[in-house]
Motif scaffolding. Structure first.
Motif, PDB file in Angstrom:
ATOM      1  N   PRO A  73       0.832  -1.202   0.000  1.00 39.79           N
ATOM      2  CA  PRO A  73       0.000   0.000   0.000  1.00 39.79           C
ATOM      3  C   PRO A  73       0.869   1.256   0.000  1.00 39.79           C
ATOM      4  O   PRO A  73       1.923   1.304   0.655  1.00 39.79           O
ATOM      5  N   GLY A  74       0.445   2.259  -0.760  1.00 36.52           N
ATOM      6  CA  GLY A  74       1.202   3.499  -0.815  1.00 36.52           C
ATOM      7  C   GLY A  74       2.372   3.482  -1.773  1.00 36.52           C
ATOM      8  O   GLY A  74       3.137   4.448  -1.826  1.00 36.52           O
ATOM      9  N   HIS A  75       2.493   2.397  -2.551  1.00 33.50           N
ATOM     10  CA  HIS A  75       3.578   2.289  -3.528  1.00 33.50           C
ATOM     11  C   HIS A  75       2.982   1.948  -4.891  1.00 33.50           C
ATOM     12  O   HIS A  75       3.014   0.796  -5.338  1.00 33.50           O
ATOM     13  N   PRO A  76       2.419   2.954  -5.553  1.00 33.37           N
ATOM     14  CA  PRO A  76       1.671   2.719  -6.791  1.00 33.37           C
ATOM     15  C   PRO A  76       2.512   2.206  -7.950  1.00 33.37           C
ATOM     16  O   PRO A  76       1.976   1.585  -8.871  1.00 33.37           O
ATOM     17  N   ASP A  77       3.834   2.430  -7.919  1.00 28.74           N
ATOM     18  CA  ASP A  77       4.687   1.998  -9.028  1.00 28.74           C
ATOM     19  C   ASP A  77       5.201   0.572  -8.870  1.00 28.74           C
ATOM     20  O   ASP A  77       5.953   0.089  -9.720  1.00 28.74           O
ATOM     21  N   MET A  78       4.801  -0.117  -7.827  1.00 23.03           N
ATOM     22  CA  MET A  78       5.310  -1.469  -7.616  1.00 23.03           C
ATOM     23  C   MET A  78       4.836  -2.432  -8.699  1.00 23.03           C
ATOM     24  O   MET A  78       5.419  -3.503  -8.882  1.00 23.03           O
ATOM     25  N   VAL A  79       3.792  -2.051  -9.434  1.00 20.76           N
ATOM     26  CA  VAL A  79       3.332  -2.864 -10.560  1.00 20.76           C
ATOM     27  C   VAL A  79       4.442  -3.040 -11.594  1.00 20.76           C
ATOM     28  O   VAL A  79       4.461  -4.044 -12.324  1.00 20.76           O
ATOM     29  N   TYR A  80       5.372  -2.101 -11.654  1.00 19.68           N
ATOM     30  CA  TYR A  80       6.449  -2.179 -12.634  1.00 19.68           C
ATOM     31  C   TYR A  80       7.544  -3.105 -12.094  1.00 19.68           C
ATOM     32  O   TYR A  80       8.634  -2.689 -11.699  1.00 19.68           O
ATOM     33  N   ALA A  81       7.219  -4.388 -12.102  1.00 18.76           N
ATOM     34  CA  ALA A  81       8.040  -5.410 -11.452  1.00 18.76           C
ATOM     35  C   ALA A  81       9.431  -5.516 -12.044  1.00 18.76           C
ATOM     36  O   ALA A  81      10.373  -5.930 -11.350  1.00 18.76           O
ATOM     37  N   ALA A  82       9.584  -5.171 -13.321  1.00 20.64           N
ATOM     38  CA  ALA A  82      10.896  -5.289 -13.944  1.00 20.64           C
ATOM     39  C   ALA A  82      11.953  -4.489 -13.204  1.00 20.64           C
ATOM     40  O   ALA A  82      13.144  -4.829 -13.243  1.00 20.64           O
ATOM     41  N   VAL A  87      17.757 -11.006 -12.377  1.00 26.39           N
ATOM     42  CA  VAL A  87      18.025 -12.395 -12.000  1.00 26.39           C
ATOM     43  C   VAL A  87      18.666 -13.120 -13.180  1.00 26.39           C
ATOM     44  O   VAL A  87      18.078 -13.202 -14.255  1.00 26.39           O
ATOM     45  N   ILE A  88      19.865 -13.649 -12.952  1.00 23.13           N
ATOM     46  CA  ILE A  88      20.591 -14.398 -13.979  1.00 23.13           C
ATOM     47  C   ILE A  88      21.161 -15.653 -13.328  1.00 23.13           C
ATOM     48  O   ILE A  88      21.858 -15.563 -12.304  1.00 23.13           O
ATOM     49  N   ASP A  89      20.873 -16.810 -13.906  1.00 26.71           N
ATOM     50  CA  ASP A  89      21.380 -18.090 -13.394  1.00 26.71           C
ATOM     51  C   ASP A  89      21.041 -18.278 -11.920  1.00 26.71           C
ATOM     52  O   ASP A  89      21.835 -18.824 -11.147  1.00 26.71           O
ATOM     53  N   GLY A  90      19.874 -17.800 -11.514  1.00 20.84           N
ATOM     54  CA  GLY A  90      19.435 -17.958 -10.137  1.00 20.84           C
ATOM     55  C   GLY A  90      20.056 -16.983  -9.157  1.00 20.84           C
ATOM     56  O   GLY A  90      19.735 -17.011  -7.959  1.00 20.84           O
ATOM     57  N   LYS A  91      20.946 -16.100  -9.632  1.00 18.36           N
ATOM     58  CA  LYS A  91      21.555 -15.089  -8.778  1.00 18.36           C
ATOM     59  C   LYS A  91      20.742 -13.806  -8.869  1.00 18.36           C
ATOM     60  O   LYS A  91      20.395 -13.364  -9.970  1.00 18.36           O
ATOM     61  N   VAL A  92      20.439 -13.197  -7.734  1.00 24.98           N
ATOM     62  CA  VAL A  92      19.534 -12.053  -7.677  1.00 24.98           C
ATOM     63  C   VAL A  92      20.277 -10.796  -7.262  1.00 24.98           C
ATOM     64  O   VAL A  92      20.784 -10.701  -6.130  1.00 24.98           O
ATOM     65  N   LEU A  93      20.344  -9.849  -8.177  1.00 26.07           N
ATOM     66  CA  LEU A  93      20.866  -8.518  -7.852  1.00 26.07           C
ATOM     67  C   LEU A  93      19.678  -7.630  -7.533  1.00 26.07           C
ATOM     68  O   LEU A  93      18.825  -7.377  -8.382  1.00 26.07           O
ATOM     69  N   GLY A  94      19.600  -7.178  -6.307  1.00 25.83           N
ATOM     70  CA  GLY A  94      18.493  -6.329  -5.907  1.00 25.83           C
ATOM     71  C   GLY A  94      18.564  -4.959  -6.556  1.00 25.83           C
ATOM     72  O   GLY A  94      19.530  -4.600  -7.234  1.00 25.83           O
ATOM     73  N   ALA A  95      17.512  -4.180  -6.349  1.00 20.99           N
ATOM     74  CA  ALA A  95      17.421  -2.833  -6.909  1.00 20.99           C
ATOM     75  C   ALA A  95      17.617  -1.797  -5.810  1.00 20.99           C
ATOM     76  O   ALA A  95      17.241  -2.009  -4.661  1.00 20.99           O
ATOM     77  N   ARG A  96      18.196  -0.683  -6.200  1.00 22.49           N
ATOM     78  CA  ARG A  96      18.310   0.492  -5.323  1.00 22.49           C
ATOM     79  C   ARG A  96      17.826   1.681  -6.139  1.00 22.49           C
ATOM     80  O   ARG A  96      18.476   2.088  -7.107  1.00 22.49           O
ATOM     81  N   PHE A  97      16.670   2.216  -5.760  1.00 22.54           N
ATOM     82  CA  PHE A  97      16.014   3.229  -6.583  1.00 22.54           C
ATOM     83  C   PHE A  97      16.599   4.617  -6.345  1.00 22.54           C
ATOM     84  O   PHE A  97      16.975   4.980  -5.230  1.00 22.54           O
ATOM     85  N   ARG A  98      16.621   5.399  -7.413  1.00 20.99           N
ATOM     86  CA  ARG A  98      17.116   6.772  -7.321  1.00 20.99           C
ATOM     87  C   ARG A  98      16.122   7.673  -6.579  1.00 20.99           C
ATOM     88  O   ARG A  98      16.526   8.554  -5.801  1.00 20.99           O
ATOM     89  N   ASN A  99      14.823   7.460  -6.823  1.00 26.55           N
ATOM     90  CA  ASN A  99      13.799   8.327  -6.241  1.00 26.55           C
ATOM     91  C   ASN A  99      13.281   7.761  -4.931  1.00 26.55           C
ATOM     92  O   ASN A  99      12.986   6.572  -4.826  1.00 26.55           O
ATOM     93  N   THR A 100      13.139   8.640  -3.940  1.00 23.90           N
ATOM     94  CA  THR A 100      12.694   8.183  -2.622  1.00 23.90           C
ATOM     95  C   THR A 100      11.296   7.585  -2.665  1.00 23.90           C
ATOM     96  O   THR A 100      10.965   6.719  -1.848  1.00 23.90           O
ATOM     97  N   GLU A 101      10.471   8.019  -3.614  1.00 26.46           N
ATOM     98  CA  GLU A 101       9.099   7.513  -3.704  1.00 26.46           C
ATOM     99  C   GLU A 101       9.063   5.995  -3.929  1.00 26.46           C
ATOM    100  O   GLU A 101       8.085   5.335  -3.576  1.00 26.46           O
ATOM    101  N   ARG A 102      10.117   5.445  -4.523  1.00 25.80           N
ATOM    102  CA  ARG A 102      10.132   4.011  -4.837  1.00 25.80           C
ATOM    103  C   ARG A 102      11.133   3.225  -3.980  1.00 25.80           C
ATOM    104  O   ARG A 102      11.314   2.022  -4.184  1.00 25.80           O
ATOM    105  N   ALA A 103      11.755   3.880  -3.028  1.00 23.32           N
ATOM    106  CA  ALA A 103      12.866   3.265  -2.296  1.00 23.32           C
ATOM    107  C   ALA A 103      12.489   1.959  -1.613  1.00 23.32           C
ATOM    108  O   ALA A 103      13.301   1.026  -1.547  1.00 23.32           O
TER     109      ALA A 103
END
Length: 281
Positions: A73-82, A87-103
Protein backbone atom coordinates in the motif's frame (compact mmCIF):
# COMPACT_ATOMS: atom_id res chain seq x y z
CA UNK A 1 16.33 -18.79 -66.54
CA UNK A 2 17.95 -17.93 -63.24
CA UNK A 3 16.01 -17.60 -60.03
CA UNK A 4 17.03 -15.28 -57.24
CA UNK A 5 17.06 -17.09 -53.92
CA UNK A 6 14.79 -15.52 -51.37
CA UNK A 7 15.91 -15.45 -47.76
CA UNK A 8 13.26 -17.02 -45.60
CA UNK A 9 12.63 -15.80 -42.08
CA UNK A 10 14.19 -18.18 -39.56
CA UNK A 11 12.00 -20.63 -37.69
CA UNK A 12 11.40 -19.33 -34.19
CA UNK A 13 11.05 -21.47 -31.11
CA UNK A 14 9.48 -20.26 -27.87
CA UNK A 15 11.12 -21.10 -24.58
CA UNK A 16 9.08 -21.34 -21.41
CA UNK A 17 9.87 -18.45 -19.08
CA UNK A 18 9.33 -17.72 -15.41
CA UNK A 19 7.98 -14.27 -14.63
CA UNK A 20 7.32 -12.29 -11.46
CA UNK A 21 4.52 -9.72 -11.58
CA UNK A 22 2.71 -7.39 -9.17
CA UNK A 23 -1.01 -6.66 -9.46
CA UNK A 24 -1.65 -2.88 -9.70
CA UNK A 25 -4.01 -2.88 -6.72
CA UNK A 26 -2.72 0.50 -5.56
CA UNK A 27 -1.83 1.97 -8.95
CA UNK A 28 -2.16 5.73 -9.21
CA UNK A 29 -0.13 8.72 -10.35
CA UNK A 30 0.35 10.94 -7.33
CA UNK A 31 3.86 12.26 -8.05
CA UNK A 32 6.03 12.91 -11.09
CA UNK A 33 9.37 11.16 -11.51
CA UNK A 34 9.33 10.72 -15.30
CA UNK A 35 7.88 12.72 -18.22
CA UNK A 36 4.94 10.34 -18.68
CA UNK A 37 3.52 10.98 -15.21
CA UNK A 38 1.03 13.78 -14.65
CA UNK A 39 -0.76 13.79 -11.28
CA UNK A 40 -3.36 16.17 -12.76
CA UNK A 41 -4.64 13.47 -15.12
CA UNK A 42 -7.18 11.02 -13.69
CA UNK A 43 -6.18 7.37 -13.33
CA UNK A 44 -8.63 4.46 -13.57
CA UNK A 45 -7.17 1.84 -11.24
CA UNK A 46 -9.82 -0.73 -12.12
CA UNK A 47 -8.96 -0.38 -15.81
CA UNK A 48 -5.26 -0.72 -15.03
CA UNK A 49 -6.00 -3.97 -13.18
CA UNK A 50 -8.09 -5.27 -16.08
CA UNK A 51 -5.35 -4.51 -18.62
CA UNK A 52 -2.71 -6.05 -16.37
CA UNK A 53 -4.81 -9.20 -15.84
CA UNK A 54 -5.04 -9.65 -19.61
CA UNK A 55 -1.25 -9.53 -19.82
CA UNK A 56 -0.86 -12.08 -17.04
CA UNK A 57 -3.44 -14.36 -18.64
CA UNK A 58 -1.65 -14.13 -21.98
CA UNK A 59 1.63 -15.26 -20.41
CA UNK A 60 -0.14 -18.25 -18.90
CA UNK A 61 -1.77 -19.11 -22.23
CA UNK A 62 1.66 -19.00 -23.87
CA UNK A 63 2.86 -21.59 -21.36
CA UNK A 64 4.90 -19.37 -19.11
CA UNK A 65 5.03 -19.55 -15.33
CA UNK A 66 3.80 -16.43 -13.56
CA UNK A 67 4.26 -15.73 -9.87
CA UNK A 68 3.02 -12.76 -7.89
CA UNK A 69 4.49 -10.48 -5.27
CA UNK A 70 2.09 -8.73 -2.91
CA UNK A 71 1.78 -5.00 -3.65
CA UNK A 72 2.67 -2.59 -0.86
CA UNK A 73 0.00 0.00 0.00
CA UNK A 74 1.20 3.50 -0.82
CA UNK A 75 3.58 2.29 -3.53
CA UNK A 76 1.67 2.72 -6.79
CA UNK A 77 4.69 2.00 -9.03
CA UNK A 78 5.31 -1.47 -7.62
CA UNK A 79 3.33 -2.86 -10.56
CA UNK A 80 6.45 -2.18 -12.63
CA UNK A 81 8.04 -5.41 -11.45
CA UNK A 82 10.90 -5.29 -13.94
CA UNK A 83 12.50 -2.59 -11.81
CA UNK A 84 12.56 -4.80 -8.72
CA UNK A 85 15.65 -6.91 -9.43
CA UNK A 86 17.80 -8.60 -12.07
CA UNK A 87 18.02 -12.39 -12.00
CA UNK A 88 20.59 -14.40 -13.98
CA UNK A 89 21.38 -18.09 -13.39
CA UNK A 90 19.44 -17.96 -10.14
CA UNK A 91 21.56 -15.09 -8.78
CA UNK A 92 19.53 -12.05 -7.68
CA UNK A 93 20.87 -8.52 -7.85
CA UNK A 94 18.49 -6.33 -5.91
CA UNK A 95 17.42 -2.83 -6.91
CA UNK A 96 18.31 0.49 -5.32
CA UNK A 97 16.01 3.23 -6.58
CA UNK A 98 17.12 6.77 -7.32
CA UNK A 99 13.80 8.33 -6.24
CA UNK A 100 12.69 8.18 -2.62
CA UNK A 101 9.10 7.51 -3.70
CA UNK A 102 10.13 4.01 -4.84
CA UNK A 103 12.87 3.26 -2.30
CA UNK A 104 10.87 0.64 -0.35
CA UNK A 105 10.34 -1.49 -3.45
CA UNK A 106 13.93 -2.73 -3.59
CA UNK A 107 13.90 -4.42 -0.17
CA UNK A 108 10.40 -5.81 -0.81
CA UNK A 109 11.45 -7.56 -4.01
CA UNK A 110 14.68 -8.82 -2.46
CA UNK A 111 12.68 -10.25 0.45
CA UNK A 112 10.39 -12.08 -2.00
CA UNK A 113 13.36 -13.82 -3.58
CA UNK A 114 14.83 -14.68 -0.19
CA UNK A 115 11.51 -16.10 0.97
CA UNK A 116 11.22 -18.17 -2.21
CA UNK A 117 14.47 -20.03 -1.81
CA UNK A 118 17.00 -17.91 -3.69
CA UNK A 119 20.30 -18.11 -1.84
CA UNK A 120 22.62 -15.87 -3.86
CA UNK A 121 21.35 -12.34 -3.35
CA UNK A 122 23.07 -8.99 -3.40
CA UNK A 123 21.69 -5.82 -1.87
CA UNK A 124 23.42 -3.32 -4.15
CA UNK A 125 25.61 -0.45 -3.05
CA UNK A 126 24.88 1.61 -6.16
CA UNK A 127 21.69 2.85 -7.79
CA UNK A 128 20.26 0.37 -10.27
CA UNK A 129 16.63 -0.06 -11.23
CA UNK A 130 16.61 -3.74 -12.08
CA UNK A 131 15.63 -4.88 -15.54
CA UNK A 132 14.59 -1.35 -16.26
CA UNK A 133 18.27 -0.79 -17.03
CA UNK A 134 19.76 -4.32 -17.18
CA UNK A 135 18.72 -6.36 -20.23
CA UNK A 136 20.18 -9.83 -20.75
CA UNK A 137 21.31 -11.24 -24.08
CA UNK A 138 22.91 -14.63 -24.64
CA UNK A 139 26.45 -13.69 -23.64
CA UNK A 140 26.30 -10.24 -22.09
CA UNK A 141 24.24 -7.75 -20.13
CA UNK A 142 23.24 -4.48 -21.77
CA UNK A 143 23.09 -1.75 -19.14
CA UNK A 144 21.50 1.68 -19.35
CA UNK A 145 22.60 4.86 -17.62
CA UNK A 146 21.95 8.56 -17.94
CA UNK A 147 18.79 9.03 -15.90
CA UNK A 148 18.47 6.30 -13.27
CA UNK A 149 21.07 3.52 -12.90
CA UNK A 150 24.64 4.69 -12.33
CA UNK A 151 27.77 3.55 -14.20
CA UNK A 152 29.06 2.18 -10.88
CA UNK A 153 26.10 -0.19 -10.77
CA UNK A 154 27.21 -1.63 -14.12
CA UNK A 155 30.56 -2.61 -12.64
CA UNK A 156 28.79 -4.02 -9.60
CA UNK A 157 26.56 -6.17 -11.85
CA UNK A 158 29.51 -7.42 -13.89
CA UNK A 159 31.34 -8.53 -10.77
CA UNK A 160 28.27 -10.22 -9.27
CA UNK A 161 27.06 -12.05 -12.37
CA UNK A 162 30.46 -12.73 -13.93
CA UNK A 163 29.21 -11.62 -17.32
CA UNK A 164 30.39 -8.79 -19.55
CA UNK A 165 28.28 -5.67 -19.06
CA UNK A 166 27.98 -3.18 -21.92
CA UNK A 167 27.17 0.36 -20.77
CA UNK A 168 24.78 2.37 -22.94
CA UNK A 169 24.01 6.05 -22.35
CA UNK A 170 20.42 7.25 -22.68
CA UNK A 171 19.96 10.90 -23.69
CA UNK A 172 16.19 11.40 -24.11
CA UNK A 173 14.33 11.78 -20.82
CA UNK A 174 11.21 10.17 -22.29
CA UNK A 175 13.22 6.95 -22.49
CA UNK A 176 14.67 7.08 -19.02
CA UNK A 177 15.17 3.32 -18.63
CA UNK A 178 16.89 1.04 -21.11
CA UNK A 179 13.77 -1.12 -21.39
CA UNK A 180 11.87 1.84 -22.85
CA UNK A 181 14.44 2.19 -25.65
CA UNK A 182 15.57 -1.38 -26.38
CA UNK A 183 14.10 -4.88 -26.23
CA UNK A 184 15.89 -8.23 -26.41
CA UNK A 185 14.24 -10.54 -28.96
CA UNK A 186 16.55 -13.55 -28.74
CA UNK A 187 20.05 -14.34 -27.51
CA UNK A 188 21.61 -12.22 -30.26
CA UNK A 189 18.79 -10.06 -31.63
CA UNK A 190 17.39 -6.78 -30.35
CA UNK A 191 15.19 -3.92 -31.43
CA UNK A 192 15.89 -0.36 -30.35
CA UNK A 193 15.31 3.35 -30.86
CA UNK A 194 18.57 4.90 -32.13
CA UNK A 195 17.51 8.41 -31.15
CA UNK A 196 17.36 7.45 -27.46
CA UNK A 197 21.12 6.82 -27.26
CA UNK A 198 24.26 8.94 -27.28
CA UNK A 199 26.30 8.81 -30.51
CA UNK A 200 28.91 6.55 -28.90
CA UNK A 201 26.35 4.11 -27.53
CA UNK A 202 24.54 4.09 -30.86
CA UNK A 203 27.80 3.09 -32.52
CA UNK A 204 28.26 0.28 -29.99
CA UNK A 205 24.78 -1.06 -30.75
CA UNK A 206 25.44 -0.88 -34.48
CA UNK A 207 28.58 -2.99 -34.05
CA UNK A 208 27.00 -5.52 -31.70
CA UNK A 209 23.68 -5.85 -33.53
CA UNK A 210 24.13 -4.84 -37.18
CA UNK A 211 20.83 -6.46 -38.18
CA UNK A 212 18.73 -5.03 -35.35
CA UNK A 213 15.12 -3.96 -35.78
CA UNK A 214 15.05 -0.17 -35.60
CA UNK A 215 12.00 1.59 -34.20
CA UNK A 216 10.49 4.66 -35.78
CA UNK A 217 9.96 7.69 -33.54
CA UNK A 218 6.22 6.98 -33.71
CA UNK A 219 6.56 3.40 -32.47
CA UNK A 220 9.04 4.43 -29.79
CA UNK A 221 6.67 7.12 -28.54
CA UNK A 222 3.92 4.57 -27.81
CA UNK A 223 6.45 2.50 -25.78
CA UNK A 224 6.65 -0.11 -28.53
CA UNK A 225 10.10 -1.14 -27.30
CA UNK A 226 8.83 -1.93 -23.82
CA UNK A 227 8.28 -5.49 -24.99
CA UNK A 228 8.78 -9.08 -23.83
CA UNK A 229 9.94 -11.92 -26.08
CA UNK A 230 10.20 -15.66 -25.52
CA UNK A 231 12.14 -16.48 -28.67
CA UNK A 232 9.05 -16.71 -30.85
CA UNK A 233 6.32 -14.47 -29.47
CA UNK A 234 6.92 -10.78 -28.82
CA UNK A 235 4.36 -9.11 -26.57
CA UNK A 236 4.31 -5.35 -27.15
CA UNK A 237 1.95 -2.36 -27.04
CA UNK A 238 -0.69 -2.77 -29.74
CA UNK A 239 -0.16 0.79 -31.02
CA UNK A 240 3.37 -0.10 -32.24
CA UNK A 241 2.15 -1.36 -35.61
CA UNK A 242 5.36 -0.63 -37.50
CA UNK A 243 7.41 -2.73 -35.10
CA UNK A 244 4.85 -5.54 -35.31
CA UNK A 245 5.21 -5.57 -39.09
CA UNK A 246 8.99 -5.74 -38.91
CA UNK A 247 8.84 -8.54 -36.36
CA UNK A 248 6.51 -10.61 -38.54
CA UNK A 249 8.91 -10.18 -41.46
CA UNK A 250 11.63 -11.73 -39.31
CA UNK A 251 9.59 -14.73 -38.28
CA UNK A 252 8.43 -13.55 -34.88
CA UNK A 253 4.80 -13.57 -33.77
CA UNK A 254 3.99 -10.14 -32.35
CA UNK A 255 1.08 -9.93 -29.93
CA UNK A 256 -0.31 -6.47 -29.27
CA UNK A 257 -1.60 -5.53 -25.82
CA UNK A 258 -3.41 -2.45 -24.54
CA UNK A 259 -1.71 -1.21 -21.36
CA UNK A 260 -2.61 2.42 -21.99
CA UNK A 261 -3.64 3.06 -18.38
CA UNK A 262 -0.30 1.83 -17.05
CA UNK A 263 1.49 4.04 -19.57
CA UNK A 264 0.29 6.98 -17.48
CA UNK A 265 2.90 5.91 -14.94
CA UNK A 266 5.60 5.48 -17.57
CA UNK A 267 5.42 1.73 -18.11
CA UNK A 268 4.04 -0.98 -20.34
CA UNK A 269 4.56 -4.68 -21.08
CA UNK A 270 8.19 -5.13 -20.05
CA UNK A 271 7.91 -2.80 -17.09
CA UNK A 272 5.27 -5.13 -15.67
CA UNK A 273 7.37 -8.25 -16.20
CA UNK A 274 10.45 -9.38 -14.24
CA UNK A 275 12.09 -12.46 -15.73
CA UNK A 276 13.37 -14.99 -13.22
CA UNK A 277 16.26 -16.72 -14.97
CA UNK A 278 17.05 -19.96 -13.20
CA UNK A 279 20.37 -21.81 -13.44
CA UNK A 280 20.87 -23.50 -16.78
CA UNK A 281 21.57 -27.22 -16.85
Amino acid sequence: MTHRAQSAAPAREARRRRYLMCRPTHFDVTYRINPWMDPAKPVDTDLAITQWEKLRTLYLELGHRVELIDPLPGHPDMVYAANGATVIDGKVLGARFRNTERAAEGPAYLAWFRDNGFAELLDPAHVNEGEGDFLVTGSRVLAGTGFRSTPQSHAEAEEFFGRPVVSLELIDERYYHLDTALAVLSDDEVMYNPEAFSPGSRAVLERLFPGAVLASPEDAAVFGLNAVGDGRHVVLPEAATGLARQLRERGFEPIGMDLSELLKGGGSVKCCTLEVREPTA
